[in-house]
Motif scaffolding. Structure first.
Motif, PDB file in Angstrom:
ATOM      1  N   MET A   1       0.806  -1.191   0.000  1.00  0.00           N
ATOM      2  CA  MET A   1       0.000   0.000   0.000  1.00  0.00           C
ATOM      3  C   MET A   1       0.852   1.260   0.000  1.00  0.00           C
ATOM      4  N   LYS A   2       1.981   1.215   0.740  1.00  0.00           N
ATOM      5  CA  LYS A   2       2.875   2.364   0.794  1.00  0.00           C
ATOM      6  C   LYS A   2       3.469   2.667  -0.570  1.00  0.00           C
ATOM      7  N   ILE A   3       3.760   1.646  -1.325  1.00  0.00           N
ATOM      8  CA  ILE A   3       4.387   1.831  -2.640  1.00  0.00           C
ATOM      9  C   ILE A   3       3.461   2.622  -3.555  1.00  0.00           C
ATOM     10  N   TYR A   6       3.690   6.310  -2.520  1.00  0.00           N
ATOM     11  CA  TYR A   6       4.958   6.914  -2.930  1.00  0.00           C
ATOM     12  C   TYR A   6       4.982   7.160  -4.432  1.00  0.00           C
ATOM     13  N   GLY A   7       4.443   6.245  -5.189  1.00  0.00           N
ATOM     14  CA  GLY A   7       4.370   6.432  -6.640  1.00  0.00           C
ATOM     15  C   GLY A   7       3.484   7.605  -7.005  1.00  0.00           C
ATOM     16  N   LEU A  11       4.651  11.069  -8.816  1.00  0.00           N
ATOM     17  CA  LEU A  11       3.983  11.514 -10.033  1.00  0.00           C
ATOM     18  C   LEU A  11       3.536  12.972  -9.900  1.00  0.00           C
ATOM     19  N   VAL A  12       2.981  13.339  -8.772  1.00  0.00           N
ATOM     20  CA  VAL A  12       2.534  14.712  -8.550  1.00  0.00           C
ATOM     21  C   VAL A  12       3.730  15.672  -8.526  1.00  0.00           C
ATOM     22  N   VAL A  13       4.820  15.265  -7.883  1.00  0.00           N
ATOM     23  CA  VAL A  13       6.013  16.110  -7.830  1.00  0.00           C
ATOM     24  C   VAL A  13       6.607  16.297  -9.224  1.00  0.00           C
ATOM     25  N   LEU A  14       6.712  15.239  -9.997  1.00  0.00           N
ATOM     26  CA  LEU A  14       7.259  15.347 -11.356  1.00  0.00           C
ATOM     27  C   LEU A  14       6.378  16.199 -12.255  1.00  0.00           C
TER      28      LEU A  14
END
Length: 163
Positions: A1-3, A6-7, A11-14
């Protein structure tokens, strides 16, 4: 669930970083810009022109970045803004100023402009043209060196340690 989280965060940061990326800067002449204005829509065009063309078409060049070459005529002290006049071979003149230099100009920019005036050599400027026959400077080129006029050095009136 953590993965998954983090993904999603990555994605939002990129996506945020991609949206803040600066546009590609392109130097273009007036004829090429007029032929294909849509080609420069997602770029930052700097239109290379002369002072005569600039002054004859103030509405077209208003709020556009331009690159001009000429001789320095006068350098005014910075009571309101630091300003100098750029003159072409026919005597037509356009004012160049930097809004960051309200009190005193940066020494490197001031000396570059004064040196060009003293040696009577051509100087190139890049900046945003305003309809009032003035260019708000981005940078100055003289003898192969570029002076960023948007840079303001830090002002330290006294040393940190004063004996």
């Amino acid at each position: 669930m953590k993965i998954k989280y983090y993904g999603l965060i990555m994605l939002v940061v990129l996506m945020g970083l991609a949206g803040c990326a600066p546009k590609e800067m392109v130097q273009v002449d007036l004829a090429s810009f007029n032929e294909n204005p849509d080609e420069y829509k997602d770029k930052r065009p700097i239109i290379k022109t002369d002072i005569d063309t600039l002054l004859k078409n103030p509405d077209f060049f208003d709020r556009k970045e331009v690159m001009l070459s000429g001789f320095v005529k006068t350098v005014n002290p910075p009571w309101i803004y630091w300003e100098f006049k750029l003159v072409d071979d026919q005597g037509q003149m356009v004012g160049c100023y930097e809004t960051n230099y309200r009190d005193t100009p940066w020494v490197w920019a001031e000396n570059t402009v004064r040196r060009a005036q003293y040696y009577n050599e051509k100087i190139s400027i890049v900046g945003v043209f305003k309809k009032s026959d003035h260019v708000e400077l981005d940078w100055i080129e003289f003898r192969g060196k570029i002076v960023d006029t948007d840079f303001t050095p830090p002002h330290i009136p006294y040393p940190y340690y004063w004996p």
